[in-house]
Write a protein that holds these residues in place. Structure first.
Motif, PDB file in Angstrom:
ATOM      1  N   GLY A   8       0.810  -1.212   0.000  1.00  0.00           N
ATOM      2  CA  GLY A   8       0.000   0.000   0.000  1.00  0.00           C
ATOM      3  C   GLY A   8       0.843   1.262   0.000  1.00  0.00           C
ATOM      4  N   THR A   9       1.921   1.247   0.751  1.00  0.00           N
ATOM      5  CA  THR A   9       2.819   2.397   0.788  1.00  0.00           C
ATOM      6  C   THR A   9       3.493   2.604  -0.559  1.00  0.00           C
ATOM      7  OG1 THR A   9       3.222   2.020   3.137  1.00  0.00           O
ATOM      8  CG2 THR A   9       4.810   3.389   1.971  1.00  0.00           C
ATOM      9  N   ALA A  10       3.942   1.507  -1.176  1.00  0.00           N
ATOM     10  CA  ALA A  10       4.589   1.607  -2.488  1.00  0.00           C
ATOM     11  C   ALA A  10       3.602   2.097  -3.544  1.00  0.00           C
ATOM     12  CB  ALA A  10       5.173   0.254  -2.887  1.00  0.00           C
ATOM     13  N   ALA A  11       2.373   1.611  -3.511  1.00  0.00           N
ATOM     14  CA  ALA A  11       1.369   2.054  -4.474  1.00  0.00           C
ATOM     15  C   ALA A  11       1.033   3.530  -4.277  1.00  0.00           C
ATOM     16  CB  ALA A  11       0.104   1.206  -4.342  1.00  0.00           C
ATOM     17  N   GLY A  12       0.902   3.960  -3.038  1.00  0.00           N
ATOM     18  CA  GLY A  12       0.630   5.367  -2.760  1.00  0.00           C
ATOM     19  C   GLY A  12       1.759   6.269  -3.188  1.00  0.00           C
ATOM     20  N   LEU A  13       2.987   5.840  -2.970  1.00  0.00           N
ATOM     21  CA  LEU A  13       4.153   6.613  -3.399  1.00  0.00           C
ATOM     22  C   LEU A  13       4.212   6.698  -4.919  1.00  0.00           C
ATOM     23  CD1 LEU A  13       6.715   8.107  -2.507  1.00  0.00           C
ATOM     24  CD2 LEU A  13       7.906   5.923  -2.606  1.00  0.00           C
ATOM     25  N   TYR A  14       3.932   5.592  -5.592  1.00  0.00           N
ATOM     26  CA  TYR A  14       3.935   5.573  -7.058  1.00  0.00           C
ATOM     27  C   TYR A  14       2.859   6.510  -7.608  1.00  0.00           C
ATOM     28  CZ  TYR A  14       3.288   3.906 -11.817  1.00  0.00           C
ATOM     29  OH  TYR A  14       3.150   3.844 -13.174  1.00  0.00           O
ATOM     30  N   LEU A  15       1.662   6.435  -7.060  1.00  0.00           N
ATOM     31  CA  LEU A  15       0.578   7.303  -7.526  1.00  0.00           C
ATOM     32  C   LEU A  15       0.870   8.765  -7.232  1.00  0.00           C
ATOM     33  CD1 LEU A  15      -2.533   5.187  -6.548  1.00  0.00           C
ATOM     34  CD2 LEU A  15      -1.638   5.595  -8.843  1.00  0.00           C
ATOM     35  N   SER A  16       1.515   9.035  -6.129  1.00  0.00           N
ATOM     36  CA  SER A  16       1.874  10.411  -5.781  1.00  0.00           C
ATOM     37  C   SER A  16       2.921  10.964  -6.730  1.00  0.00           C
ATOM     38  CB  SER A  16       2.381  10.454  -4.344  1.00  0.00           C
ATOM     39  OG  SER A  16       2.846  11.722  -4.015  1.00  0.00           O
ATOM     40  N   GLN A  17       3.912  10.154  -7.081  1.00  0.00           N
ATOM     41  CA  GLN A  17       4.988  10.623  -7.948  1.00  0.00           C
ATOM     42  C   GLN A  17       4.547  10.770  -9.396  1.00  0.00           C
ATOM     43  OE1 GLN A  17       8.206   7.879  -7.291  1.00  0.00           O
ATOM     44  NE2 GLN A  17       8.975   9.015  -5.528  1.00  0.00           N
ATOM     45  N   THR A  18       3.695   9.868  -9.866  1.00  0.00           N
ATOM     46  CA  THR A  18       3.282   9.929 -11.262  1.00  0.00           C
ATOM     47  C   THR A  18       2.120  10.883 -11.485  1.00  0.00           C
ATOM     48  OG1 THR A  18       1.808   8.033 -10.983  1.00  0.00           O
ATOM     49  CG2 THR A  18       4.065   7.594 -11.759  1.00  0.00           C
ATOM     50  N   GLY A  19       1.319  11.127 -10.465  1.00  0.00           N
ATOM     51  CA  GLY A  19       0.183  12.022 -10.599  1.00  0.00           C
ATOM     52  C   GLY A  19      -0.971  11.417 -11.379  1.00  0.00           C
ATOM     53  N   LEU A  20      -1.063  10.100 -11.427  1.00  0.00           N
ATOM     54  CA  LEU A  20      -2.121   9.432 -12.178  1.00  0.00           C
ATOM     55  C   LEU A  20      -3.513   9.777 -11.654  1.00  0.00           C
ATOM     56  CD1 LEU A  20      -0.618   5.888 -12.769  1.00  0.00           C
ATOM     57  CD2 LEU A  20      -0.998   7.678 -14.441  1.00  0.00           C
ATOM     58  N   LEU A  21      -3.671   9.757 -10.356  1.00  0.00           N
ATOM     59  CA  LEU A  21      -5.000  10.051  -9.794  1.00  0.00           C
ATOM     60  C   LEU A  21      -5.331  11.533  -9.894  1.00  0.00           C
ATOM     61  CD1 LEU A  21      -5.225   7.743  -6.676  1.00  0.00           C
ATOM     62  CD2 LEU A  21      -6.334   7.479  -8.883  1.00  0.00           C
ATOM     63  N   ASP A  22      -4.331  12.391  -9.869  1.00  0.00           N
ATOM     64  CA  ASP A  22      -4.583  13.826 -10.028  1.00  0.00           C
ATOM     65  C   ASP A  22      -5.151  14.109 -11.414  1.00  0.00           C
ATOM     66  OD1 ASP A  22      -3.603  14.265  -7.493  1.00  0.00           O
ATOM     67  OD2 ASP A  22      -1.569  14.731  -8.196  1.00  0.00           O
ATOM     68  N   ASP A  23      -4.587  13.467 -12.429  1.00  0.00           N
ATOM     69  CA  ASP A  23      -5.098  13.651 -13.785  1.00  0.00           C
ATOM     70  C   ASP A  23      -6.499  13.067 -13.934  1.00  0.00           C
ATOM     71  OD1 ASP A  23      -2.695  14.788 -14.408  1.00  0.00           O
ATOM     72  OD2 ASP A  23      -1.841  12.973 -15.299  1.00  0.00           O
ATOM     73  N   TYR A  24      -6.755  11.956 -13.260  1.00  0.00           N
ATOM     74  CA  TYR A  24      -8.053  11.306 -13.376  1.00  0.00           C
ATOM     75  C   TYR A  24      -9.166  12.127 -12.716  1.00  0.00           C
ATOM     76  CZ  TYR A  24     -11.688   7.782 -12.821  1.00  0.00           C
ATOM     77  OH  TYR A  24     -12.869   7.106 -12.857  1.00  0.00           O
ATOM     78  N   PHE A  25      -8.895  12.663 -11.531  1.00  0.00           N
ATOM     79  CA  PHE A  25      -9.927  13.401 -10.796  1.00  0.00           C
ATOM     80  C   PHE A  25     -10.090  14.836 -11.283  1.00  0.00           C
ATOM     81  CE2 PHE A  25      -9.176  10.117  -7.453  1.00  0.00           C
ATOM     82  CZ  PHE A  25     -10.451   9.566  -7.526  1.00  0.00           C
ATOM     83  N   ASN A  26      -9.143  15.370 -12.018  1.00  0.00           N
ATOM     84  CA  ASN A  26      -9.266  16.725 -12.540  1.00  0.00           C
ATOM     85  C   ASN A  26      -9.801  16.662 -13.891  1.00  0.00           C
ATOM     86  OD1 ASN A  26      -8.306  17.978 -10.282  1.00  0.00           O
ATOM     87  ND2 ASN A  26      -6.191  17.908 -10.956  1.00  0.00           N
TER      88      ASN A  26
END
Length: 61
Positions: free
Chosen positions: A43-61
């Motif tokens: 979970g920590t690795a997935a959260g760090l990956y999503l934070s660094q790549t910004g995948l969820l930021d692009d999806y929710f915006n």
């Protein structure tokens, strides 16, 4: 007191981590503790990956 905490910060963190790990091993057992630590790491690795790549930021915006 704050300078003492700053000086011994890592030994204190290590001691608290060891205490929590020992309590988990004694209460829920070895395999359940191992699975819990593995899932926390994933979970920590997935959260760090999503934070660094910004995948969820692009999806929710």
């Amino acid at each position: 007191m704050p300078e003492l905490l700053k000086l011994y910060r890592w030994p204190i963190i290590g001691g608290v981590t060891g205490l929590v790990l020992a309590m988990l091993l004694l209460t829920i057992g070895f395999w359940k503790t191992l699975i819990l630590l593995l899932l926390i790491g994933i979970g920590t690795a997935a959260g760090l990956y999503l934070s660094q790549t910004g995948l969820l930021d692009d999806y929710f915006n």
